[in-house]
Design a protein around this motif. Structure first.
Motif, PDB file in Angstrom:
ATOM      1  N   SER A 128     -28.955 -43.373 128.693  1.00 16.73           N
ATOM      2  CA  SER A 128     -28.412 -43.631 127.355  1.00 16.73           C
ATOM      3  C   SER A 128     -28.922 -42.612 126.339  1.00 16.73           C
ATOM      4  N   THR A 129     -30.169 -42.221 126.473  1.00 15.93           N
ATOM      5  CA  THR A 129     -30.721 -41.206 125.560  1.00 15.93           C
ATOM      6  C   THR A 129     -30.053 -39.859 125.780  1.00 15.93           C
ATOM      7  N   ILE A 130     -29.839 -39.500 127.044  1.00 14.82           N
ATOM      8  CA  ILE A 130     -29.157 -38.238 127.348  1.00 14.82           C
ATOM      9  C   ILE A 130     -27.744 -38.241 126.771  1.00 14.82           C
ATOM     10  N   THR A 131     -27.056 -39.371 126.921  1.00 16.47           N
ATOM     11  CA  THR A 131     -25.690 -39.457 126.391  1.00 16.47           C
ATOM     12  C   THR A 131     -25.685 -39.355 124.879  1.00 16.47           C
ATOM     13  N   ARG A 132     -26.632 -40.044 124.225  1.00 16.14           N
ATOM     14  CA  ARG A 132     -26.647 -40.091 122.763  1.00 16.14           C
ATOM     15  C   ARG A 132     -27.161 -38.808 122.142  1.00 16.14           C
ATOM     16  N   ARG A 133     -28.162 -38.190 122.747  1.00 15.23           N
ATOM     17  CA  ARG A 133     -28.810 -37.039 122.130  1.00 15.23           C
ATOM     18  C   ARG A 133     -28.273 -35.692 122.636  1.00 15.23           C
ATOM     19  N   ILE A 134     -27.661 -35.661 123.805  1.00 12.56           N
ATOM     20  CA  ILE A 134     -27.226 -34.377 124.371  1.00 12.56           C
ATOM     21  C   ILE A 134     -25.717 -34.338 124.574  1.00 12.56           C
ATOM     22  N   THR A 135     -25.177 -35.328 125.313  1.00 14.49           N
ATOM     23  CA  THR A 135     -23.762 -35.267 125.692  1.00 14.49           C
ATOM     24  C   THR A 135     -22.854 -35.399 124.482  1.00 14.49           C
ATOM     25  N   LEU A 136     -23.071 -36.416 123.663  1.00 15.49           N
ATOM     26  CA  LEU A 136     -22.178 -36.637 122.516  1.00 15.49           C
ATOM     27  C   LEU A 136     -22.239 -35.490 121.499  1.00 15.49           C
ATOM     28  N   PRO A 137     -23.417 -34.963 121.143  1.00 14.77           N
ATOM     29  CA  PRO A 137     -23.403 -33.792 120.232  1.00 14.77           C
ATOM     30  C   PRO A 137     -22.661 -32.601 120.798  1.00 14.77           C
ATOM     31  N   LEU A 138     -22.835 -32.313 122.102  1.00 13.74           N
ATOM     32  CA  LEU A 138     -22.115 -31.185 122.701  1.00 13.74           C
ATOM     33  C   LEU A 138     -20.632 -31.486 122.874  1.00 13.74           C
ATOM     34  N   LEU A 139     -20.273 -32.751 122.859  1.00 15.46           N
ATOM     35  CA  LEU A 139     -18.868 -33.149 122.976  1.00 15.46           C
ATOM     36  C   LEU A 139     -18.186 -33.219 121.615  1.00 15.46           C
ATOM     37  N   SER A 140     -18.935 -33.018 120.548  1.00  9.17           N
ATOM     38  CA  SER A 140     -18.384 -33.189 119.198  1.00  9.17           C
ATOM     39  C   SER A 140     -17.190 -32.280 118.898  1.00  9.17           C
ATOM     40  N   PRO A 141     -17.126 -31.006 119.338  1.00 10.63           N
ATOM     41  CA  PRO A 141     -15.910 -30.221 119.064  1.00 10.63           C
ATOM     42  C   PRO A 141     -14.660 -30.826 119.676  1.00 10.63           C
ATOM     43  N   THR A 142     -14.786 -31.397 120.875  1.00 16.01           N
ATOM     44  CA  THR A 142     -13.632 -32.046 121.502  1.00 16.01           C
ATOM     45  C   THR A 142     -13.223 -33.286 120.734  1.00 16.01           C
ATOM     46  N   LEU A 143     -14.188 -34.062 120.284  1.00 19.08           N
ATOM     47  CA  LEU A 143     -13.878 -35.282 119.530  1.00 19.08           C
ATOM     48  C   LEU A 143     -13.258 -34.955 118.177  1.00 19.08           C
ATOM     49  N   VAL A 144     -13.726 -33.884 117.548  1.00 21.06           N
ATOM     50  CA  VAL A 144     -13.126 -33.466 116.273  1.00 21.06           C
ATOM     51  C   VAL A 144     -11.686 -33.035 116.488  1.00 21.06           C
ATOM     52  N   PHE A 145     -11.424 -32.318 117.580  1.00 17.97           N
ATOM     53  CA  PHE A 145     -10.056 -31.916 117.892  1.00 17.97           C
ATOM     54  C   PHE A 145      -9.151 -33.130 118.106  1.00 17.97           C
ATOM     55  N   LEU A 146      -9.617 -34.121 118.856  1.00 21.54           N
ATOM     56  CA  LEU A 146      -8.814 -35.329 119.074  1.00 21.54           C
ATOM     57  C   LEU A 146      -8.586 -36.092 117.770  1.00 21.54           C
ATOM     58  N   GLY A 147      -9.601 -36.124 116.925  1.00 19.96           N
ATOM     59  CA  GLY A 147      -9.431 -36.791 115.638  1.00 19.96           C
ATOM     60  C   GLY A 147      -8.376 -36.113 114.780  1.00 19.96           C
ATOM     61  N   LEU A 148      -8.407 -34.775 114.744  1.00 17.42           N
ATOM     62  CA  LEU A 148      -7.400 -34.047 113.964  1.00 17.42           C
ATOM     63  C   LEU A 148      -6.006 -34.249 114.544  1.00 17.42           C
TER      64      LEU A 148
END
Length: 325
Positions: A229-249
């Motif tokens: 859970s820490t790896i997902t919250r602190r590493i995976t989700l921040p590195l996934l943020s450009p993809t999530l921003v693209f989906l949001g737009l």
């Protein structure tokens, strides 16, 4: 009597002979350089022509048509009205209702295009082997179904007279009635159908984003004792943020377009405009009321509004995204 003729040097005659050859070489070099500089634009030319013909030209005609009153009959003249169409469309209560519904649609679609795809992709990423591909393919299949066919299936499933879903709900003690004719349920039905189709697209995009994350970060964090859970919250989700921003737009800009064919087939914007959105409102203005000027004015306003949202979103995307660099 003899006249002394100055001797001609072989070097001078050689230079004179070489000058035309150098000029020819320089001209050839310039031609080659020009061809190389023009070549990329020639590759882009077909795309630019298509953009001009199918996007910019209709857009310009729409803006021009917004200053006229016309009933779309070829023999009927266009009457100049100035800014009257813009004043009329801004005063219509139908526009305000469609804008509210569009905002609700976009917020609801965020669940199916952003939140659920992220959860599904993270869970399926833990599956090894071919099962991972199978799960993702099964989720992606609804996206391949055309909106018309999908809407027909869902309308049959929600049919109050013998539909599978109302019968199952009646077995559990719930009476659904006609979902697509109930003011409180019509929009929910449209959201479920569109979300069912768009979930696969979101999972595909998020999975591609996860595939681009270097697994060494998670391995190093696991060696240091970090939990999953820490790896997902602190590493995976921040590195996934450009993809999530693209989906949001994409959801903000295209959410109303995704819902339009579903609305047209299952609810026709009803009941009493409870499920309509801005794109279906444009269709009503233009092809039901035959008011091309009013529809063009509304379309121009929506274009400017979505363009402003896109510009702001792109401006702040760097602050919302974390890149691996």
């Amino acid at each position: 009597m003899f006249v002394e003729v100055p001797p001609t040097t072989s070097t001078g005659s050689a230079d004179t002979a070489k000058r035309p050859a150098r000029v020819v070489q320089i001209k050839r070099a310039r031609v080659v350089q020009m061809k190389r500089s023009i070549a990329p634009y020639l590759y882009l030319l077909p795309a630019v022509v298509l953009l001009v013909v199918w996007i910019y030209k209709p857009l310009g005609e729409t803006v021009g048509l917004s200053f006229y009153r016309w009933n779309m009959v070829p023999t009927s003249p266009k009457v100049p009205v100035g800014m009257d169409n813009y004043v009329r469309v801004l005063a219509l209560p139908e526009l305000h209702q469609a804008l509210r519904n569009t905002i609700l649609y976009v917020l609801a679609f965020m669940v199916f295009s952003l939140l659920l795809p992220m959860v599904v992709a993270l869970l399926s990423n833990r599956v090894a082997g071919r099962w991972k591909t199978l799960y993702q393919a099964l989720i992606f299949v609804p996206f391949l179904i055309t909106p018309v066919a999908g809407s027909a299936i869902w309308r049959w499933l929600f049919n109050p007279e013998g539909g599978t879903i109302p019968r199952a709900a009646a077995t559990l003690g719930f009476e659904l009635g006609n979902v697509f004719r109930e003011p409180g349920l019509a929009m929910l039905g449209v959201v479920l159908i569109v979300g069912w189709q768009m979930l696969g697209f979101g999972v595909l995009v998020v999975s591609a984003g996860l595939a681009g994350i270097n697994p060494d970060y998670a391995s190093a964090a696991a060696l240091d004792g970090a939990s999953q859970s820490t790896i997902t919250r602190r590493i995976t989700l921040p590195l996934l943020s450009p993809t999530l921003v693209f989906l949001g737009l994409m959801t903000i800009l295209l959410g109303a377009q995704w819902a339009y064919p579903i609305i047209d087939i299952v609810t026709q914007g009803g009941p009493s405009g409870a499920s309509t959105n801005i794109y279906y409102l444009l269709y009503e203005f233009g092809f039901q009321n035959f008011d091309a000027g009013l529809s063009a004015a509304a379309g121009t306003l929506f274009f400017l509004g979505f363009g402003l949202i896109a510009v702001v979103f792109v401006r702040v995307s760097d602050r919302l995204s974390f890149y691996d660099n």
